[in-house]
Design an enzyme around this catalytic site. Structure first.
Site, PDB file in Angstrom:
ATOM      1  N   GLN A   1       0.836 -32.338  -9.013  1.00 52.91           N
ATOM      2  CA  GLN A   1       1.725 -32.795 -10.078  1.00 52.91           C
ATOM      3  C   GLN A   1       2.305 -34.191  -9.808  1.00 52.91           C
ATOM      4  O   GLN A   1       2.598 -34.949 -10.727  1.00 52.91           O
ATOM      5  CB  GLN A   1       2.871 -31.775 -10.226  1.00 52.91           C
ATOM      6  CG  GLN A   1       3.822 -32.041 -11.364  1.00 52.91           C
ATOM      7  CD  GLN A   1       5.214 -31.511 -11.064  1.00 52.91           C
ATOM      8  OE1 GLN A   1       5.841 -31.931 -10.103  1.00 52.91           O
ATOM      9  NE2 GLN A   1       5.667 -30.579 -11.886  1.00 52.91           N
TER      10      GLN A   1
ATOM     11  N   GLN B   1      13.570 -35.526 -14.810  1.00 50.31           N
ATOM     12  CA  GLN B   1      14.321 -36.741 -14.507  1.00 50.31           C
ATOM     13  C   GLN B   1      14.558 -37.560 -15.766  1.00 50.31           C
ATOM     14  O   GLN B   1      13.717 -37.598 -16.658  1.00 50.31           O
ATOM     15  CB  GLN B   1      13.550 -37.563 -13.480  1.00 50.31           C
ATOM     16  CG  GLN B   1      14.384 -38.573 -12.728  1.00 50.31           C
ATOM     17  CD  GLN B   1      13.726 -39.002 -11.423  1.00 50.31           C
ATOM     18  OE1 GLN B   1      12.882 -38.297 -10.883  1.00 50.31           O
ATOM     19  NE2 GLN B   1      14.107 -40.142 -10.908  1.00 50.31           N
TER      20      GLN B   1
ATOM     21  N   SER C   1       8.023 -31.881 -15.292  1.00 50.89           N
ATOM     22  CA  SER C   1       7.991 -32.521 -13.983  1.00 50.89           C
ATOM     23  C   SER C   1       8.836 -31.719 -12.988  1.00 50.89           C
ATOM     24  O   SER C   1       8.521 -30.566 -12.712  1.00 50.89           O
ATOM     25  CB  SER C   1       8.439 -33.983 -14.100  1.00 50.89           C
ATOM     26  OG  SER C   1       8.155 -34.701 -12.922  1.00 50.89           O
ATOM     27  N   LEU C   2       9.940 -32.291 -12.461  1.00 48.17           N
ATOM     28  CA  LEU C   2      10.741 -31.535 -11.494  1.00 48.17           C
ATOM     29  C   LEU C   2      11.260 -30.241 -12.108  1.00 48.17           C
ATOM     30  O   LEU C   2      11.538 -29.269 -11.386  1.00 48.17           O
ATOM     31  CB  LEU C   2      11.901 -32.386 -10.977  1.00 48.17           C
ATOM     32  CG  LEU C   2      13.192 -32.430 -11.793  1.00 48.17           C
ATOM     33  CD1 LEU C   2      14.174 -31.370 -11.304  1.00 48.17           C
ATOM     34  CD2 LEU C   2      13.837 -33.792 -11.727  1.00 48.17           C
TER      35      LEU C   2
ATOM     36  N   HIS D   1       4.070 -39.909 -11.408  1.00 49.08           N
ATOM     37  CA  HIS D   1       2.856 -39.299 -11.974  1.00 49.08           C
ATOM     38  C   HIS D   1       1.719 -40.315 -12.107  1.00 49.08           C
ATOM     39  O   HIS D   1       1.028 -40.381 -13.117  1.00 49.08           O
ATOM     40  CB  HIS D   1       3.170 -38.643 -13.324  1.00 49.08           C
ATOM     41  CG  HIS D   1       4.214 -37.565 -13.223  1.00 49.08           C
ATOM     42  ND1 HIS D   1       3.953 -36.341 -12.646  1.00 49.08           N
ATOM     43  CD2 HIS D   1       5.522 -37.547 -13.568  1.00 49.08           C
ATOM     44  CE1 HIS D   1       5.062 -35.614 -12.660  1.00 49.08           C
ATOM     45  NE2 HIS D   1       6.018 -36.331 -13.210  1.00 49.08           N
TER      46      HIS D   1
ATOM     47  N   ARG E   1      11.006 -33.161  -2.256  1.00 41.00           N
ATOM     48  CA  ARG E   1      10.181 -33.866  -3.244  1.00 41.00           C
ATOM     49  C   ARG E   1      10.816 -35.195  -3.626  1.00 41.00           C
ATOM     50  O   ARG E   1      10.154 -36.238  -3.664  1.00 41.00           O
ATOM     51  CB  ARG E   1      10.032 -32.976  -4.476  1.00 41.00           C
ATOM     52  CG  ARG E   1       9.237 -33.559  -5.647  1.00 41.00           C
ATOM     53  CD  ARG E   1       9.332 -32.582  -6.822  1.00 41.00           C
ATOM     54  NE  ARG E   1       8.403 -32.882  -7.899  1.00 41.00           N
ATOM     55  CZ  ARG E   1       8.695 -33.618  -8.958  1.00 41.00           C
ATOM     56  NH1 ARG E   1       9.895 -34.189  -9.067  1.00 41.00           N
ATOM     57  NH2 ARG E   1       7.797 -33.806  -9.922  1.00 41.00           N
TER      58      ARG E   1
END
Length: 306
Positions: free
Chosen positions: A249, A11, A91-92, A200, A116
């Protein structure tokens, strides 16, 4: 090429217009966007290509849009992509790695990221928070500042992007206090980030149960390519462990600097970033100084790949 790592951005890498050339040139890519649009209930292709930018930056849309761009590149590349020795995603972006490694298929990756993103946006509405980049302060001192600032509000290290570039995340009051303490401890700069919430961090905890329930219905395969995970910064091959790490995560920090260290320790000399922007090759440039760095963002980039 020697040893290759393929990486996928997360992102904040998005931009209006990303992926349009792939969409217009390939029917399989258009099908991926149709799958996503049907799942979201919005025309994600139109949002990706025409904006508006403010809407595209919403977590609910940003995450699937970035993944779709990465998967579009892979779809058009086919077997022209050099064989990867390692893969990782920020991340993603880790869902891009799962798809590349054959752990889940492209459609499953898209649907998982849509779920998600929805859960994370909902968590942001429940728990207002923010993030900030700390420049020029090491991991230990940044972590100390977060611990001290926690008296004012939840705050934790969220992204270890490099040895001296760490993003912190949490409640507004905690992040503000941690930034002040980081400056006292010698940080060169603290930069508030324009983000939708405290990713996070413990403020994402409400998204974990929903993600766990969703992924329990998704079948994970043994990866064909070793995946370096965000949570550990090391390779994990067990499908069920990989699945559990996708849940963890959400609240755990992204250990990207440790991932790059792992690349270096395992002889990676070429890093290929698949998707929008050049954030990850920029970080790799600092840590893997002799590596060849390649960004595949547009059709032109693919034409120039040798």
């Amino acid at each position: 090429m020697g040893k290759v790592a393929v990486v996928f951005p997360g992102q904040a890498s998005q931009y209006v217009g990303m992926g349009k050339d792939f969409y217009e040139s390939d029917v399989e890519v258009r099908r991926l966007y149709e799958i996503a649009s049907d799942e979201i209930g919005e025309d994600i292709a139109r949002l990706s290509f025409d904006g508006p930018g403010d809407t595209l930056t919403r977590t609910r849309f940003t995450q699937p849009a970035i993944l779709l761009h990465s998967l579009a590149v892979l779809t058009v590349l086919k077997d022209r992509l050099p064989q990867a020795d390692l893969t990782a995603g920020h991340s993603l972006g880790e869902y891009g790695s799962l798809a590349l490694a054959g752990v889940i298929d492209f459609e499953s990756a898209i649907k998982a990221v849509i779920r998600r993103a929805s859960l994370m946006e909902e968590a942001c509405r429940k728990n207002d928070g923010t993030m900030a980049a700390i420049m020029g302060l090491d991991e230990e001192k940044t972590a100390d500042a977060c611990r001290e600032a926690s008296a004012k509000g939840v705050v934790v290290p969220a992204n270890f992007n490099s040895e001296i570039q760490i993003v912190i995340s949490g409640e507004n009051s905690g992040v503000e206090e941690a930034c002040r303490l980081c400056k006292e401890k010698g940080a060169k700069k603290t930069i508030p980030l324009n983000v939708g919430g405290a990713f996070h961090s413990p403020l994402m905890e409400s998204a974990c149960d929903g993600m766990k329930d969703y992924l329990e219905k998704v079948e994970y395969q043994v990866p064909r390519i070793d995946i370096v995970t965000n949570v550990t910064g090391e390779v994990e091959r067990d499908p069920e462990v990989l699945k559990s790490l996708q849940v963890k995560q959400l609240t755990a920090p992204v250990r990207w600097y440790h991932t790059l260290q792992y690349f270096g320790q395992n002889g990676i000399d070429t890093v290929i970033e698949i998707g929008p922007g050049k954030v990850l090759v920029g970080l790799a440039k600092r840590e893997l100084k002799s590596a060849r760095l390649i960004n595949l963002d547009t059709l032109k980039d693919l034409e120039e790949l040798t």
